[in-house]
Design a protein around this motif. Sequence first.
Motif, PDB file in Angstrom:
ATOM      1  N   PRO A   1       0.809  -1.235   0.000  1.00 25.23           N
ATOM      2  CA  PRO A   1       0.000   0.000   0.000  1.00 25.23           C
ATOM      3  C   PRO A   1       0.835   1.274   0.000  1.00 25.23           C
ATOM      4  N   VAL A   2       1.985   1.246   0.670  1.00 23.12           N
ATOM      5  CA  VAL A   2       2.846   2.430   0.692  1.00 23.12           C
ATOM      6  C   VAL A   2       3.392   2.706  -0.706  1.00 23.12           C
ATOM      7  N   TYR A   3       3.805   1.642  -1.404  1.00 25.67           N
ATOM      8  CA  TYR A   3       4.290   1.815  -2.777  1.00 25.67           C
ATOM      9  C   TYR A   3       3.211   2.432  -3.663  1.00 25.67           C
ATOM     10  N   LEU A   4       1.989   1.924  -3.527  1.00 27.18           N
ATOM     11  CA  LEU A   4       0.900   2.405  -4.380  1.00 27.18           C
ATOM     12  C   LEU A   4       0.553   3.860  -4.071  1.00 27.18           C
ATOM     13  N   ILE A   5       0.454   4.187  -2.787  1.00 30.09           N
ATOM     14  CA  ILE A   5       0.146   5.572  -2.407  1.00 30.09           C
ATOM     15  C   ILE A   5       1.266   6.504  -2.859  1.00 30.09           C
ATOM     16  N   HIS A   6       2.497   6.035  -2.723  1.00 29.80           N
ATOM     17  CA  HIS A   6       3.636   6.849  -3.148  1.00 29.80           C
ATOM     18  C   HIS A   6       3.581   7.111  -4.651  1.00 29.80           C
ATOM     19  N   ALA A   7       3.215   6.092  -5.426  1.00 29.82           N
ATOM     20  CA  ALA A   7       3.134   6.264  -6.877  1.00 29.82           C
ATOM     21  C   ALA A   7       2.078   7.300  -7.250  1.00 29.82           C
ATOM     22  N   VAL A   8       0.926   7.235  -6.575  1.00 33.44           N
ATOM     23  CA  VAL A   8      -0.140   8.210  -6.846  1.00 33.44           C
ATOM     24  C   VAL A   8       0.294   9.606  -6.423  1.00 33.44           C
ATOM     25  N   LEU A   9       0.885   9.687  -5.238  1.00 29.13           N
ATOM     26  CA  LEU A   9       1.311  10.986  -4.714  1.00 29.13           C
ATOM     27  C   LEU A   9       2.389  11.610  -5.585  1.00 29.13           C
ATOM     28  N   PHE A  10       3.331  10.782  -6.022  1.00 27.86           N
ATOM     29  CA  PHE A  10       4.486  11.285  -6.764  1.00 27.86           C
ATOM     30  C   PHE A  10       4.123  11.647  -8.201  1.00 27.86           C
ATOM     31  N   ASN A  11       3.255  10.854  -8.823  1.00 27.01           N
ATOM     32  CA  ASN A  11       2.988  11.034 -10.250  1.00 27.01           C
ATOM     33  C   ASN A  11       1.742  11.864 -10.546  1.00 27.01           C
ATOM     34  N   ILE A  12       0.754  11.820  -9.669  1.00 25.58           N
ATOM     35  CA  ILE A  12      -0.510  12.510  -9.948  1.00 25.58           C
ATOM     36  C   ILE A  12      -0.656  13.772  -9.101  1.00 25.58           C
ATOM     37  N   VAL A  13      -0.584  13.601  -7.789  1.00 25.40           N
ATOM     38  CA  VAL A  13      -0.771  14.748  -6.899  1.00 25.40           C
ATOM     39  C   VAL A  13       0.320  15.789  -7.127  1.00 25.40           C
ATOM     40  N   GLY A  14       1.544  15.312  -7.363  1.00 25.98           N
ATOM     41  CA  GLY A  14       2.646  16.242  -7.587  1.00 25.98           C
ATOM     42  C   GLY A  14       2.463  17.120  -8.805  1.00 25.98           C
ATOM     43  N   GLY A  15       1.645  16.670  -9.749  1.00 24.98           N
ATOM     44  CA  GLY A  15       1.409  17.467 -10.946  1.00 24.98           C
ATOM     45  C   GLY A  15       0.427  18.597 -10.738  1.00 24.98           C
ATOM     46  N   PHE A  16      -0.346  18.545  -9.644  1.00 26.49           N
ATOM     47  CA  PHE A  16      -1.354  19.576  -9.395  1.00 26.49           C
ATOM     48  C   PHE A  16      -0.918  20.580  -8.328  1.00 26.49           C
ATOM     49  N   LEU A  17      -0.123  20.121  -7.378  1.00 28.70           N
ATOM     50  CA  LEU A  17       0.272  20.995  -6.278  1.00 28.70           C
ATOM     51  C   LEU A  17       1.555  21.745  -6.595  1.00 28.70           C
ATOM     52  N   LYS A  18       1.670  22.927  -6.036  1.00 30.91           N
ATOM     53  CA  LYS A  18       2.919  23.667  -6.134  1.00 30.91           C
ATOM     54  C   LYS A  18       3.982  22.971  -5.291  1.00 30.91           C
ATOM     55  N   GLU A  19       5.232  23.214  -5.639  1.00 30.97           N
ATOM     56  CA  GLU A  19       6.319  22.566  -4.909  1.00 30.97           C
ATOM     57  C   GLU A  19       6.302  22.949  -3.436  1.00 30.97           C
ATOM     58  N   SER A  20       5.904  24.185  -3.137  1.00 29.02           N
ATOM     59  CA  SER A  20       5.861  24.636  -1.742  1.00 29.02           C
ATOM     60  C   SER A  20       4.841  23.862  -0.922  1.00 29.02           C
ATOM     61  N   LEU A  21       3.813  23.315  -1.583  1.00 36.59           N
ATOM     62  CA  LEU A  21       2.815  22.499  -0.896  1.00 36.59           C
ATOM     63  C   LEU A  21       3.136  21.012  -0.988  1.00 36.59           C
ATOM     64  N   PHE A  22       3.661  20.600  -2.145  1.00 40.24           N
ATOM     65  CA  PHE A  22       3.928  19.182  -2.349  1.00 40.24           C
ATOM     66  C   PHE A  22       5.064  18.686  -1.459  1.00 40.24           C
ATOM     67  N   THR A  23       6.112  19.485  -1.292  1.00 41.27           N
ATOM     68  CA  THR A  23       7.273  19.046  -0.510  1.00 41.27           C
ATOM     69  C   THR A  23       6.911  18.705   0.931  1.00 41.27           C
ATOM     70  N   PRO A  24       6.229  19.598   1.682  1.00 43.77           N
ATOM     71  CA  PRO A  24       5.861  19.207   3.058  1.00 43.77           C
ATOM     72  C   PRO A  24       4.887  18.036   3.101  1.00 43.77           C
ATOM     73  N   LEU A  25       3.978  17.951   2.109  1.00 45.68           N
ATOM     74  CA  LEU A  25       3.054  16.822   2.061  1.00 45.68           C
ATOM     75  C   LEU A  25       3.807  15.516   1.865  1.00 45.68           C
ATOM     76  N   TYR A  26       4.783  15.544   0.982  1.00 46.97           N
ATOM     77  CA  TYR A  26       5.584  14.347   0.705  1.00 46.97           C
ATOM     78  C   TYR A  26       6.400  13.946   1.930  1.00 46.97           C
ATOM     79  N   ILE A  27       6.956  14.929   2.629  1.00 46.17           N
ATOM     80  CA  ILE A  27       7.746  14.645   3.833  1.00 46.17           C
ATOM     81  C   ILE A  27       6.859  14.041   4.919  1.00 46.17           C
ATOM     82  N   ILE A  28       5.675  14.611   5.099  1.00 43.00           N
ATOM     83  CA  ILE A  28       4.754  14.091   6.118  1.00 43.00           C
ATOM     84  C   ILE A  28       4.355  12.655   5.797  1.00 43.00           C
ATOM     85  N   PHE A  29       4.060  12.392   4.522  1.00 39.17           N
ATOM     86  CA  PHE A  29       3.695  11.031   4.125  1.00 39.17           C
ATOM     87  C   PHE A  29       4.844  10.058   4.388  1.00 39.17           C
TER      88      PHE A  29
END
Length: 341
Positions: free
Chosen positions: A91-119
């Motif tokens: 599940p972590v691999y799958l969530i990471h793939a969605v977060l990295f490839n899909i969510v990262g395309g919509f969020l600004k880096e200033s928002l994506f970076t802390p979200l990625y770190i928290i995850f």
Amino acid sequence: MTAAQFKRHRAPLFVYPALPEIKLCYAVTLSAMFYAWYRVYQASEIYPWNIGDFGVHENPPLIGNLTGQRMKDQTNWEWTHWSPFTLSYIPVYLIHAVLFNIVGGFLKESLFTPLYIIFSITACSIYFTPFLVAVSIAQGLVIFLVTHFIRRTIVVWLATLPILYVVMHYSSILSNDPFLIYTFVSYTLLSYVSYSIDVIRGFGRPGIAFHVKYVVIFGFPSMFAKIDNLQPLPGPICLIRVTLYSKVWREFDRGLYKFFKSYIFIPICQPTFSVQRKIVGVLVSFGFVLMWHGFYHHNKVWIGLNIIALFIEMSSKVIYGLKGVDAFRKRWMSGKYSHEN
């Protein structure tokens, strides 16, 4: 020093000739492979299993209906721990793939970076315990502070090696499950080292590709790495067909090889790459490998045999390159046959 200056193109000691005996080489190699498998099968048939041995009766996959239950060897500690852990980690691999490839395309880096770190911290805390995550962050903080205030590679190593020694030899102090130490704390430590040394060299933030150990164990996460548009190293070479022992290290555990080549061997050998420096580089590199695996008797024997085999190969290459030996080979071996053909 730039990355282009750091990368050194070494001329080969000699070029391997095209051998007309290649068909014979294939025949010998394949025969040795099948003979080795057959002998392992024979040994497993007559092995006297006793109460308390790490083995269970199970039907083999695919051929279980033909063979019935057979004794399954469970002495491979790493595999027996890795298999169930990886299934639970999917599940972590799958969530990471969605977060990295899909969510990262919509969020600004200033928002994506802390979200990625928290995850990342949350996932690691769940699977590796919050305490080990804190230990990993603490060891990274120590190394980063050393890098920031004392920008010298030797100081980074002096700060790292004691931590690595304690982590690998006193793992029971940190966790009741040493598997969590070896798969998380020690690997994150190496990523801190590679990052810090690269910062000192001015290489930016390349990180470390330390992910190839076995075909399955690291081939599985490499599939998700490719989904995330990363380029993991190729899988390990089949050792049973290796003809040069140096390829065992270059093409089996490629991540470990890249690590000690880039951060240990080349810095020691520069700038002359003399024989003396190469010998010291090999000894120090294998010394690091020994510390990485632990100063235990079986590891000392294993590393010692590796060093001997590598030096035998290096000496053989020098002998093979001598004019007299080359003339003998051309007259009586491949050169003779190729001349006749």
